[in-house]
Design a protein around this motif. Sequence first.
Motif, mmCIF file in Angstrom:
data_model
loop_
_atom_site.group_PDB
_atom_site.id
_atom_site.type_symbol
_atom_site.label_atom_id
_atom_site.label_comp_id
_atom_site.label_asym_id
_atom_site.label_seq_id
_atom_site.Cartn_x
_atom_site.Cartn_y
_atom_site.Cartn_z
ATOM 1 N N CYS A 194 67.864 45.600 14.867
ATOM 2 C CA CYS A 194 67.696 46.829 15.657
ATOM 3 C C CYS A 194 67.112 46.536 17.037
ATOM 4 O O CYS A 194 66.330 47.317 17.589
ATOM 5 C CB CYS A 194 66.814 47.833 14.913
ATOM 6 S SG CYS A 194 67.598 48.505 13.430
ATOM 7 N N GLN A 195 67.459 45.361 17.599
ATOM 8 C CA GLN A 195 66.997 44.966 18.924
ATOM 9 C C GLN A 195 65.478 44.843 19.002
ATOM 10 O O GLN A 195 64.886 44.956 20.075
ATOM 11 C CB GLN A 195 67.493 45.958 19.985
ATOM 12 C CG GLN A 195 68.995 46.163 19.999
ATOM 13 C CD GLN A 195 69.750 44.848 20.174
ATOM 14 O OE1 GLN A 195 69.442 44.089 21.083
ATOM 15 N NE2 GLN A 195 70.735 44.598 19.324
ATOM 16 N N LEU A 196 64.843 44.639 17.835
ATOM 17 C CA LEU A 196 63.401 44.425 17.790
ATOM 18 C C LEU A 196 63.151 42.988 17.358
ATOM 19 O O LEU A 196 63.418 42.630 16.203
ATOM 20 C CB LEU A 196 62.731 45.407 16.814
ATOM 21 C CG LEU A 196 62.844 46.890 17.181
ATOM 22 C CD1 LEU A 196 62.261 47.752 16.075
ATOM 23 C CD2 LEU A 196 62.134 47.174 18.501
ATOM 24 N N ARG A 197 62.689 42.191 18.248
ATOM 25 C CA ARG A 197 62.515 40.773 17.974
ATOM 26 C C ARG A 197 61.441 40.547 16.917
ATOM 27 O O ARG A 197 60.333 41.102 17.001
ATOM 28 C CB ARG A 197 62.143 40.041 19.260
ATOM 29 C CG ARG A 197 61.836 38.567 19.088
ATOM 30 C CD ARG A 197 61.539 37.937 20.434
ATOM 31 N NE ARG A 197 60.922 36.640 20.311
ATOM 32 C CZ ARG A 197 61.584 35.510 20.101
ATOM 33 N NH1 ARG A 197 62.897 35.546 19.972
ATOM 34 N NH2 ARG A 197 60.959 34.360 20.002
ATOM 35 N N GLN A 198 61.761 39.715 15.922
ATOM 36 C CA GLN A 198 60.819 39.338 14.881
ATOM 37 C C GLN A 198 60.859 37.818 14.730
ATOM 38 O O GLN A 198 61.938 37.212 14.725
ATOM 39 C CB GLN A 198 61.171 39.992 13.540
ATOM 40 C CG GLN A 198 61.035 41.510 13.548
ATOM 41 C CD GLN A 198 61.392 42.116 12.208
ATOM 42 O OE1 GLN A 198 62.234 41.591 11.479
ATOM 43 N NE2 GLN A 198 60.752 43.220 11.870
#
Length: 746
Positions: free
Chosen positions: A518-522
């Motif tokens: 979801c375009q959230l870097r982890q």
Amino acid sequence: MRLHFYVFAALALLFALPARATHIVGGELGMQYQTGDLYRLTLTLYFDAINGNVGALDPDATAGIFEQGTNRRIRNITLPLTQNTFVPYTNIACTIGSLSTRQLVYTAALELPANVYNNPRGYYVAVERCCRNNSISNIVGPGNAGQVYYLEFPAVVRNNQAFRDSSPRIFPPLSDYACLNELFYFDFGGTDSDGDSLAYEMSTPLNGNANSLDPRPSQPSAQPYSLITWNAGLSQSAQMPGAPTLSVDGRSGRLTVRPTRLGLFVFGVKCSEFRRGIKIGEVRRDFQLLVINCPTNRTPEMVVVPPGPGRAAYVPGRDTMRIRSGQDRCLRLRFTDPDPASQLQMELRPVNFTAQLPTPSVRSGGVRMPGQPDTITSTLCFPECFSTQGRVYLLDVIVADNGCSLPRRDTVRVAFTAEAPPNSLPQVSLIAPPTQFPIAARVGTLVQQDVLGLDVDNDAMTLELTGRGFSPAAVGAQLVTLTNANGRITARLTWQVDCRAVDRQLYEFEIRAAANPCQLRQTSLPVVIPVRVDYQNQAPALTSSFPADTAVVKMRLGDRYVAQLKGLDGDLDGMTWAVVDDGVPLAATGMSFRVADNRAGETNAVFEWVADCGAVEGKQLEVGANAFVRNLTFELRDVTCRPVPRFRTVRFEIIRPEAPEFLPPNIFTPNKDGRNEAFQLTTLPPDFCTQRFADITIFNRWGSKVYRSTDRNFRWDGAGVVTGVYYYLVKFTDGRTFKGTVTVAP
């Protein structure tokens, strides 16, 4: 909704006042920088196309340029008419027959040379013209009121440097009218091509010196300019009746008023220009606003229903709407208008965030007209990945009708949170980790270690390599992906240790797995691969057969000298030899240097020189007091990352032959008695290579030559000369000379 035609009769009554040759609606000056000293000066004038006298359309305008402070006229400039167009309404459906405005553009090129326009106080431009509309309701004597178009600009040079400035391009022209007791707003702001700051304020319009008897003066006058006179109860801060009265936002230039009286009202706005906090210019503009009775227009209505079945309408300020993962994520939007035959437009306006919003299913439509519903329904569905990241977002959902002169709006401010699907962090681990950490390495060691990245959500991943306090790429390390599919990735750290690694002992490589759901870097926690680089270097030892004490080698012509050199290295590094000379090749002086053998940890070399006249005659050696000299430095260097060289410097000398003390005889007696019969020079310096005896010449006291010989063993017996004193001159090939006298006795 559209203005009904029955309003036109009321408007005709409003304007049924005596009309003379009055026509000016408003206007402003502008000046834009072109190139060099060239600018363009422009007057934009707005003309009443309904009530204005066509004969008052001027073919040109005269502008005057004055110096601030002294009001000295610099020059006049004629601005020809170049454009004549109509100003469009914001909403063409709201057009009325009694309001039409022409935009007239007068412009010409203008030179501002630095040797003329350099007054630190700056300059101003003015154009004067009369007259205003007779029907203006808020000033005294409008039909005899003139107008001054006014602009201030700075000097074109500041601190001995060119100072370029373009005036603000301000204010889109006002073409709309206002409705009695309805809020009216209009964006009167502008832009500045230089990026200067703009500030807006209400100002009283300038009247100047033009009047109905002299509506177009031959040239504008200098300051001060008279002001228009407000009607009773009005002023610069309250220029027209309203609740609130007309005002302008100091930063945006947005005009706002809720008029409380019908009529035509003139107003003025000043725009000041600032650069680095200092005012450098000003533009004034006055215009007029028509207030009429408009048909009743009621406000449209917007309803927002949260996700989920059977939910009640959202009430702003009461609760926060929650959009959850895995559940219904769609808002239901219903908007309508109590007035018949309305066209509605819906828009979304984020308040405290910038994330891209989804597109509603329906944005616009008509209601309460044949074949059209009473209410428009739309949905706003947030994708699964849309997340507020725990924050409360505020979103204005707005519906606007097509009422005149400006639309009415209803706004529902929605406070909401949105969750993205839950996601586990990726993991990374070593494949077949080494039995000992840190990994031991030396220069030349190949370090390899495989790593595994896993993501239980099967997200796409990358493996990222970093170093603690260093860049892996700077030391030649890299991470190469081997496989990558379905939430599983393998890669290999490869490092061929070389000399770039000897600056530190411990290298700690970090590898992380990174996913971007979801375009959230982890990123995962890192695995650390420590590598200890063992690098030590002992200086090599250099020995030789050169003299140990003085390091001076003395030779005579014909001597042969041979020296042995040896290098030993405790680290068993390879070694190299070099001879540091004075720029002259060894062979030029008959010297040679060669490496006899070279193996790990040991090397041998031989130096050889046969001293001959070739070195001396070639002038390759330094000429000393008693010798020809050359200094050589022998260098031994170990082949390693941080070599520690060793040096041996030796001085070589070719010794000149010793010369006896020069004791020439000063008398001889050629009397044939067998004693001292001839003149000879047996103590001359010996010959040395090309530095040899050249000749001897003997002269009498009158300078006449009586004897000459090129044999250093000459013997002059004085034959043919009389007794007396004679002079001799001895020459050598290197330029040396010996002079003296000798007496021939009886």
